[in-house]
Scaffold this motif. Structure first.
Motif, mmCIF file in Angstrom:
data_model
loop_
_atom_site.group_PDB
_atom_site.id
_atom_site.type_symbol
_atom_site.label_atom_id
_atom_site.label_comp_id
_atom_site.label_asym_id
_atom_site.label_seq_id
_atom_site.Cartn_x
_atom_site.Cartn_y
_atom_site.Cartn_z
ATOM 1 N N PHE A 41 0.852 -1.188 0.000
ATOM 2 C CA PHE A 41 0.000 0.000 0.000
ATOM 3 C C PHE A 41 0.889 1.240 0.000
ATOM 4 C CE2 PHE A 41 -2.021 -3.412 2.467
ATOM 5 C CZ PHE A 41 -3.170 -3.618 1.719
ATOM 6 N N PRO A 42 1.356 1.681 -1.177
ATOM 7 C CA PRO A 42 2.302 2.807 -1.257
ATOM 8 C C PRO A 42 1.807 4.083 -0.580
ATOM 9 C CG PRO A 42 2.165 1.678 -3.355
ATOM 10 C CD PRO A 42 1.097 1.087 -2.480
ATOM 11 N N ASP A 43 0.503 4.334 -0.545
ATOM 12 C CA ASP A 43 -0.012 5.532 0.125
ATOM 13 C C ASP A 43 0.269 5.507 1.629
ATOM 14 O OD1 ASP A 43 -0.906 6.740 -2.152
ATOM 15 O OD2 ASP A 43 -3.007 6.138 -1.908
ATOM 16 N N PHE A 44 0.564 4.342 2.154
ATOM 17 C CA PHE A 44 0.818 4.207 3.589
ATOM 18 C C PHE A 44 2.060 4.993 4.012
ATOM 19 C CE2 PHE A 44 -1.176 2.083 6.957
ATOM 20 C CZ PHE A 44 -0.224 1.878 7.940
ATOM 21 N N LYS A 45 2.961 5.284 3.055
ATOM 22 C CA LYS A 45 4.166 6.070 3.350
ATOM 23 C C LYS A 45 3.815 7.479 3.807
ATOM 24 C CE LYS A 45 6.918 3.565 -0.012
ATOM 25 N NZ LYS A 45 7.545 3.611 -1.319
ATOM 26 N N LYS A 46 2.589 7.930 3.524
ATOM 27 C CA LYS A 46 2.155 9.281 3.911
ATOM 28 C C LYS A 46 1.979 9.417 5.422
ATOM 29 C CE LYS A 46 -0.266 9.980 -0.445
ATOM 30 N NZ LYS A 46 -1.584 10.148 -1.084
ATOM 31 N N MET A 47 1.830 8.298 6.123
ATOM 32 C CA MET A 47 1.653 8.338 7.570
ATOM 33 C C MET A 47 3.031 8.243 8.218
ATOM 34 S SD MET A 47 -1.233 6.382 9.813
ATOM 35 C CE MET A 47 -0.666 4.749 9.556
ATOM 36 N N SER A 48 3.456 9.321 8.855
ATOM 37 C CA SER A 48 4.827 9.393 9.368
ATOM 38 C C SER A 48 5.073 8.529 10.597
ATOM 39 C CB SER A 48 5.194 10.837 9.674
ATOM 40 O OG SER A 48 4.314 11.369 10.639
ATOM 41 N N SER A 49 4.074 8.345 11.434
ATOM 42 C CA SER A 49 4.259 7.498 12.614
ATOM 43 C C SER A 49 2.937 6.842 12.992
ATOM 44 C CB SER A 49 4.799 8.304 13.797
ATOM 45 O OG SER A 49 3.818 9.207 14.249
ATOM 46 N N TYR A 50 3.063 5.687 13.613
ATOM 47 C CA TYR A 50 1.872 4.952 14.074
ATOM 48 C C TYR A 50 2.319 3.852 15.023
ATOM 49 C CZ TYR A 50 3.392 1.872 10.280
ATOM 50 O OH TYR A 50 4.132 1.082 9.439
ATOM 51 N N ALA A 51 1.388 3.400 15.836
ATOM 52 C CA ALA A 51 1.650 2.279 16.737
ATOM 53 C C ALA A 51 1.034 1.025 16.134
ATOM 54 C CB ALA A 51 1.046 2.551 18.114
ATOM 55 N N VAL A 52 1.588 -0.113 16.527
ATOM 56 C CA VAL A 52 1.061 -1.401 16.083
ATOM 57 C C VAL A 52 0.729 -2.219 17.322
ATOM 58 C CG1 VAL A 52 1.542 -3.519 14.793
ATOM 59 C CG2 VAL A 52 2.465 -1.340 13.987
ATOM 60 N N ALA A 53 -0.451 -2.812 17.311
ATOM 61 C CA ALA A 53 -0.848 -3.707 18.396
ATOM 62 C C ALA A 53 -1.129 -5.085 17.811
ATOM 63 C CB ALA A 53 -2.093 -3.178 19.102
ATOM 64 N N ILE A 54 -0.788 -6.102 18.576
ATOM 65 C CA ILE A 54 -1.119 -7.475 18.207
ATOM 66 C C ILE A 54 -1.996 -8.031 19.314
ATOM 67 C CG2 ILE A 54 -0.248 -9.810 17.805
ATOM 68 C CD1 ILE A 54 2.263 -8.618 16.662
ATOM 69 N N ASN A 55 -3.176 -8.485 18.914
ATOM 70 C CA ASN A 55 -4.131 -9.069 19.869
ATOM 71 C C ASN A 55 -4.357 -8.150 21.071
ATOM 72 O OD1 ASN A 55 -4.275 -11.338 18.174
ATOM 73 N ND2 ASN A 55 -2.514 -12.241 19.188
ATOM 74 N N GLU A 56 -4.546 -6.866 20.770
ATOM 75 C CA GLU A 56 -4.895 -5.828 21.741
ATOM 76 C C GLU A 56 -3.776 -5.427 22.697
ATOM 77 O OE1 GLU A 56 -8.663 -6.661 23.603
ATOM 78 O OE2 GLU A 56 -9.622 -7.070 21.688
ATOM 79 N N SER A 57 -2.526 -5.775 22.366
ATOM 80 C CA SER A 57 -1.377 -5.340 23.160
ATOM 81 C C SER A 57 -0.380 -4.657 22.229
ATOM 82 C CB SER A 57 -0.688 -6.523 23.834
ATOM 83 O OG SER A 57 -1.537 -7.108 24.782
ATOM 84 N N TYR A 58 0.141 -3.514 22.649
ATOM 85 C CA TYR A 58 1.118 -2.819 21.824
ATOM 86 C C TYR A 58 2.331 -3.710 21.582
ATOM 87 C CZ TYR A 58 -1.453 1.533 22.081
ATOM 88 O OH TYR A 58 -2.415 2.493 21.949
ATOM 89 N N ALA A 59 2.867 -3.615 20.366
ATOM 90 C CA ALA A 59 3.999 -4.450 19.960
ATOM 91 C C ALA A 59 5.195 -3.572 19.595
ATOM 92 C CB ALA A 59 3.595 -5.309 18.764
ATOM 93 N N THR A 60 6.388 -4.115 19.783
ATOM 94 C CA THR A 60 7.611 -3.435 19.375
ATOM 95 C C THR A 60 8.037 -3.958 18.006
ATOM 96 O OG1 THR A 60 9.087 -5.076 20.348
ATOM 97 C CG2 THR A 60 8.349 -3.270 21.793
ATOM 98 N N ASP A 61 9.012 -3.300 17.399
ATOM 99 C CA ASP A 61 9.495 -3.726 16.088
ATOM 100 C C ASP A 61 10.063 -5.147 16.109
ATOM 101 O OD1 ASP A 61 8.736 -1.402 14.820
ATOM 102 O OD2 ASP A 61 10.743 -0.536 14.759
ATOM 103 N N GLU A 62 10.500 -5.619 17.261
ATOM 104 C CA GLU A 62 11.094 -6.951 17.369
ATOM 105 C C GLU A 62 10.059 -8.057 17.597
ATOM 106 O OE1 GLU A 62 12.159 -4.335 19.426
ATOM 107 O OE2 GLU A 62 13.695 -3.778 17.975
ATOM 108 N N THR A 63 8.814 -7.706 17.846
ATOM 109 C CA THR A 63 7.760 -8.689 18.108
ATOM 110 C C THR A 63 7.469 -9.499 16.854
ATOM 111 O OG1 THR A 63 6.755 -7.195 19.723
ATOM 112 C CG2 THR A 63 5.371 -8.983 18.894
ATOM 113 N N TYR A 64 7.351 -10.829 17.017
ATOM 114 C CA TYR A 64 7.015 -11.703 15.898
ATOM 115 C C TYR A 64 5.504 -11.845 15.774
ATOM 116 C CZ TYR A 64 11.766 -13.096 14.919
ATOM 117 O OH TYR A 64 13.087 -13.076 14.549
ATOM 118 N N ILE A 65 5.041 -11.873 14.541
ATOM 119 C CA ILE A 65 3.629 -12.074 14.231
ATOM 120 C C ILE A 65 3.400 -13.578 14.073
ATOM 121 C CG2 ILE A 65 1.804 -11.621 12.541
ATOM 122 C CD1 ILE A 65 3.440 -9.039 11.816
#
Length: 80
Positions: A41-65
């Motif tokens: 989704f190339p338009d996603f580059k327009k969002m400069s920052s965001y958080a990611v949660a997995i199963n309702e808990s915030y995840a770090t960049d090192e978290t495995y899906i």
């Protein structure tokens, strides 16, 4: 592996949906998932920052899906 992607705020507008079922490689961290998002989704580059949660808990960049995880993209919010 199959996962569910939930999108909120501007992320919904950029991708055009509030939820998607997506297929990911068997081994993927949040960091590599972020790269995957901008590739798919190339338009996603327009969002400069965001958080990611997995199963309702915030995840770090090192978290495995894992298979059947629910991944949420949470853009920054402002208020007053």
């Amino acid at each position: 592996m199959k996962t569910t992607l939930l999108l909120f705020g501007i992320a919904t507008d950029l991708i055009g949906s509030s939820s998607l079922e997506i297929e990911l490689p068997n081994t993927m961290t949040i960091a590599s998932f972020k790269e995957f998002l901008t590739t798919q989704f190339p338009d996603f580059k327009k969002m400069s920052s965001y958080a990611v949660a997995i199963n309702e808990s915030y995840a770090t960049d090192e978290t495995y899906i894992k298979e059947n995880d629910i991944i949420a993209i949470i853009p920054p919010v402002s208020g007053g």
